[in-house]
Design an enzyme around this catalytic site. Structure first.
Site, mmCIF file in Angstrom:
data_model
loop_
_atom_site.group_PDB
_atom_site.id
_atom_site.type_symbol
_atom_site.label_atom_id
_atom_site.label_comp_id
_atom_site.label_asym_id
_atom_site.label_seq_id
_atom_site.Cartn_x
_atom_site.Cartn_y
_atom_site.Cartn_z
ATOM 1 N N ASP A 1 43.147 -9.813 84.173
ATOM 2 C CA ASP A 1 42.000 -10.712 84.063
ATOM 3 C C ASP A 1 41.510 -10.747 82.615
ATOM 4 O O ASP A 1 41.039 -9.739 82.087
ATOM 5 C CB ASP A 1 40.905 -10.188 85.001
ATOM 6 N N ASN B 1 38.875 -27.465 81.073
ATOM 7 C CA ASN B 1 39.156 -28.870 81.323
ATOM 8 C C ASN B 1 38.250 -29.700 80.416
ATOM 9 O O ASN B 1 37.348 -29.175 79.780
ATOM 10 C CB ASN B 1 38.980 -29.218 82.813
ATOM 11 N N VAL C 1 41.245 -19.505 85.221
ATOM 12 C CA VAL C 1 40.638 -18.847 84.063
ATOM 13 C C VAL C 1 39.284 -19.478 83.743
ATOM 14 O O VAL C 1 38.304 -18.782 83.472
ATOM 15 C CB VAL C 1 41.567 -18.946 82.827
ATOM 16 N N ASP C 2 39.230 -20.782 83.780
ATOM 17 C CA ASP C 2 38.003 -21.505 83.445
ATOM 18 C C ASP C 2 36.850 -21.084 84.361
ATOM 19 O O ASP C 2 35.756 -20.765 83.898
ATOM 20 C CB ASP C 2 38.271 -23.008 83.563
ATOM 21 N N SER D 1 47.492 -24.427 80.025
ATOM 22 C CA SER D 1 48.162 -25.570 80.670
ATOM 23 C C SER D 1 49.223 -25.207 81.711
ATOM 24 O O SER D 1 49.834 -26.104 82.283
ATOM 25 C CB SER D 1 48.779 -26.534 79.636
ATOM 26 N N TYR E 1 47.583 -27.672 85.300
ATOM 27 C CA TYR E 1 48.147 -28.724 84.451
ATOM 28 C C TYR E 1 49.679 -28.741 84.454
ATOM 29 O O TYR E 1 50.299 -29.602 83.855
ATOM 30 C CB TYR E 1 47.615 -28.600 83.024
#
Length: 175
Positions: free
Chosen positions: A10, A24, A33-34, A121, A125
């Protein structure tokens, strides 16, 4: 010479001057992660992201912005927006390289000595993991041919396959 360390786990638990967020374009958090960075970093991160949105309308692929790290073990978070993978013919590789370069430049501008990158990404993504890892490592190594102010870069992989890919790339570079 920069010390590049591949870690598994993490990204929010590893101390560094800067933690890079695979964000994003809305900068308002999301999954992976975001989401973890926004949840664990607290309201201060979202507050600064909302101010950036009000000023510039978000962040586009290939670019990055910097905020406080809130409650995270860092000084700053760089919110990096990588490209969505389509078919590889829409400039995705160049955009991913540009994303990593922008993060590195922001880190230098903010006098960072250490930073942690996620695998930008490669989740939602859908950027091919091996290609993304090669672009990331090539960009990082090329950057440090001319700039050695950052002492340590952690590449923090949440998934085992990404960890294995980066370990192999770094090992090849050491030979």
């Amino acid at each position: 010479m920069c010390n590049i360390i591949v870690l598994k786990g993490d990204i929010t638990v590893y101390p560094a001057d800067i933690i890079v967020n695979a964000a994003n374009s809305s900068l308002l958090g999301g999954g992976g992660v975001d989401g973890a960075i926004h949840r664990k970093g607290g309201a201060a991160i979202l507050d600064e992201c909302q101010k950036i949105r009000a000023r510039q309308g978000g962040c586009y692929a290939g670019n990055a912005v910097i905020t406080t790290a809130g409650l995270l073990p860092a000084k700053y978070v760089i919110h990096a927006v990588g490209p969505r993978w389509n078919d590889g013919t829409k400039g995705e590789a160049e955009l991913l390289q540009q994303t990593y370069q922008r993060c590195l430049h922001l880190a230098v501008e903010h006098n960072a000595r250490s930073m942690s990158f996620p695998n930008i990404s490669t989740g939602t993504y859908q950027f091919p993991k091996e290609l993304a890892a090669q672009i990331a490592s090539d960009t990082i190594f090329a950057f440090f041919e001319d700039n050695q102010s950052i002492e340590t870069i952690n590449i923090v992989c949440y998934e085992q396959d990404n960890y294995d890919i980066y370990q192999a790339i770094i090992k090849r570079r050491e030979i």
